[in-house]
Motif scaffolding. Structure first.
Motif, PDB file in Angstrom:
ATOM      1  N   LEU A  41     -13.841 -36.680 -27.757  1.00  0.00           N
ATOM      2  CA  LEU A  41     -14.509 -35.434 -28.175  1.00  0.00           C
ATOM      3  C   LEU A  41     -15.264 -35.651 -29.471  1.00  0.00           C
ATOM      4  N   LYS A  42     -16.346 -34.908 -29.747  1.00  0.00           N
ATOM      5  CA  LYS A  42     -16.929 -33.996 -28.787  1.00  0.00           C
ATOM      6  C   LYS A  42     -18.110 -34.614 -28.070  1.00  0.00           C
ATOM      7  N   ILE A  46     -20.477 -34.014 -22.218  1.00  0.00           N
ATOM      8  CA  ILE A  46     -21.468 -33.814 -21.141  1.00  0.00           C
ATOM      9  C   ILE A  46     -21.507 -35.055 -20.247  1.00  0.00           C
ATOM     10  N   PHE A  47     -21.517 -36.223 -20.879  1.00  0.00           N
ATOM     11  CA  PHE A  47     -21.479 -37.485 -20.139  1.00  0.00           C
ATOM     12  C   PHE A  47     -20.206 -37.573 -19.298  1.00  0.00           C
ATOM     13  N   ALA A  48     -19.058 -37.268 -19.905  1.00  0.00           N
ATOM     14  CA  ALA A  48     -17.777 -37.361 -19.192  1.00  0.00           C
ATOM     15  C   ALA A  48     -17.769 -36.427 -17.985  1.00  0.00           C
ATOM     16  N   ALA A  49     -18.267 -35.223 -18.151  1.00  0.00           N
ATOM     17  CA  ALA A  49     -18.285 -34.250 -17.050  1.00  0.00           C
ATOM     18  C   ALA A  49     -19.125 -34.762 -15.880  1.00  0.00           C
ATOM     19  N   GLY A 150     -32.054 -46.031 -34.592  1.00  0.00           N
ATOM     20  CA  GLY A 150     -32.730 -44.750 -34.822  1.00  0.00           C
ATOM     21  C   GLY A 150     -31.690 -43.692 -34.572  1.00  0.00           C
ATOM     22  N   PHE A 151     -31.860 -42.498 -35.109  1.00  0.00           N
ATOM     23  CA  PHE A 151     -30.816 -41.500 -34.948  1.00  0.00           C
ATOM     24  C   PHE A 151     -31.001 -40.708 -33.669  1.00  0.00           C
ATOM     25  N   ILE A 152     -30.014 -40.831 -32.792  1.00  0.00           N
ATOM     26  CA  ILE A 152     -30.106 -40.277 -31.444  1.00  0.00           C
ATOM     27  C   ILE A 152     -29.329 -38.966 -31.332  1.00  0.00           C
ATOM     28  N   VAL A 153     -29.901 -38.010 -30.614  1.00  0.00           N
ATOM     29  CA  VAL A 153     -29.219 -36.727 -30.369  1.00  0.00           C
ATOM     30  C   VAL A 153     -29.447 -36.276 -28.927  1.00  0.00           C
ATOM     31  N   GLY A 154     -28.640 -35.314 -28.525  1.00  0.00           N
ATOM     32  CA  GLY A 154     -28.803 -34.686 -27.216  1.00  0.00           C
ATOM     33  C   GLY A 154     -27.743 -35.122 -26.226  1.00  0.00           C
ATOM     34  N   TYR A 155     -27.598 -34.369 -25.136  1.00  0.00           N
ATOM     35  CA  TYR A 155     -26.644 -34.680 -24.074  1.00  0.00           C
ATOM     36  C   TYR A 155     -25.238 -34.866 -24.644  1.00  0.00           C
ATOM     37  N   TYR A 163     -27.773 -29.964 -31.910  1.00  0.00           N
ATOM     38  CA  TYR A 163     -28.550 -30.697 -30.884  1.00  0.00           C
ATOM     39  C   TYR A 163     -27.722 -31.186 -29.684  1.00  0.00           C
ATOM     40  N   ARG A 164     -26.416 -30.908 -29.670  1.00  0.00           N
ATOM     41  CA  ARG A 164     -25.595 -31.376 -28.546  1.00  0.00           C
ATOM     42  C   ARG A 164     -26.050 -30.780 -27.222  1.00  0.00           C
ATOM     43  N   ASN A 165     -26.625 -29.590 -27.284  1.00  0.00           N
ATOM     44  CA  ASN A 165     -27.003 -28.868 -26.069  1.00  0.00           C
ATOM     45  C   ASN A 165     -28.361 -29.266 -25.503  1.00  0.00           C
ATOM     46  N   LEU A 166     -29.053 -30.199 -26.122  1.00  0.00           N
ATOM     47  CA  LEU A 166     -30.297 -30.685 -25.501  1.00  0.00           C
ATOM     48  C   LEU A 166     -29.937 -31.380 -24.186  1.00  0.00           C
TER      49      LEU A 166
END
Ligand code: IMP
Ligand code: MG
Length: 179
Positions: A41-42, A46-49, A150-155, A163-166
């Motif tokens: 977590l956390k 999304i990936f795990a699901a 680079g700084f990655i966000v999303g999914y 930005y987790r909800n992108l």
């Protein structure tokens, strides 16, 4: 939110396709084994699901939450366990699900912790891997994509909890975290 993204690396469609491939590989490799999927977590939710619903063999699911001290864009090496597993892992075949492996410090610590608990086997599946930044000798069996630094966000992956909800994975504009 989208205006803070410099570049989209992987669309929702591409992610879904690759995750199905990983799930199929894992379903083959773990046939007849006592698979316990452990999502971290956390970031991995999304990936795990997406992964879990495409795994076709019997398995169990659990989650751990860890936190490393330090600034929000660098790992410090000191890892705290915020939520531990619910049940014993003795004799089980553990697959740790992680969003992104960067220096490898977090997972190296976690693996040492899990190995002390007599699992039958422990492997890692990471959606993203930043091999160029690896500081420890960590064996990641399943990797979705190799990503550039680079700084990655999303999914599921955040910057300062946002930005987790992108639905896609992108690179955050440096001016967002450099201010
Ligand atoms: P490591 O211990 O350096 O491998 O760091 C792993 C953790 O740092 C990941 O599980 C993420 O939570 C976080 N992390 C590493 N790189 C990034 C990134 O580019 N964006 C967001 N979080 C990251
Ligand atoms: Mg993480």
């Amino acid at each position: 939110m989208k205006q803070d993204i410099q570049e989209i690396l992987y669309s929702e469609e591409i992610l879904s396709k690759r995750i199905k491939e990983l799930a199929s590989e894992i379903s083959t490799d773990y046939r007849g084994k006592d698979l316990l999927i452990v999502g971290i977590l956390k970031g991995s939710v999304i990936f795990a699901a997406e992964l879990i619903k495409n795994i076709s063999i019997k398995c169990e699911i659990d989650f751990m939450a860890v936190s490393s001290y330090g600034s929000s864009t660098e790992t410090s090496g000191v890892v705290r366990i915020l939520k531990d597993l619910d049940n014993s892992i003795e004799g089980k075949d553990i697959l740790v699900v992680e969003d992104i492996v960067d220096t490898g410090v977090t997972l190296t610590y976690l693996l040492k912790y899990l190995k002390a608990r007599k699992a039958n086997s422990i492997e890692i599946v990471a959606l993203l891997n930043k091999q160029a930044r690896r500081k420890s000798d960590l064996d990641v069996k399943y990797i979705g994509f190799e990503v550039p630094d680079g700084f990655i966000v999303g999914y599921g992956i955040d910057y300062a909890e946002k930005y987790r909800n992108l639905p896609f994975i992108g690179i955050l504009k440096p001016e967002v975290y450099e201010k």
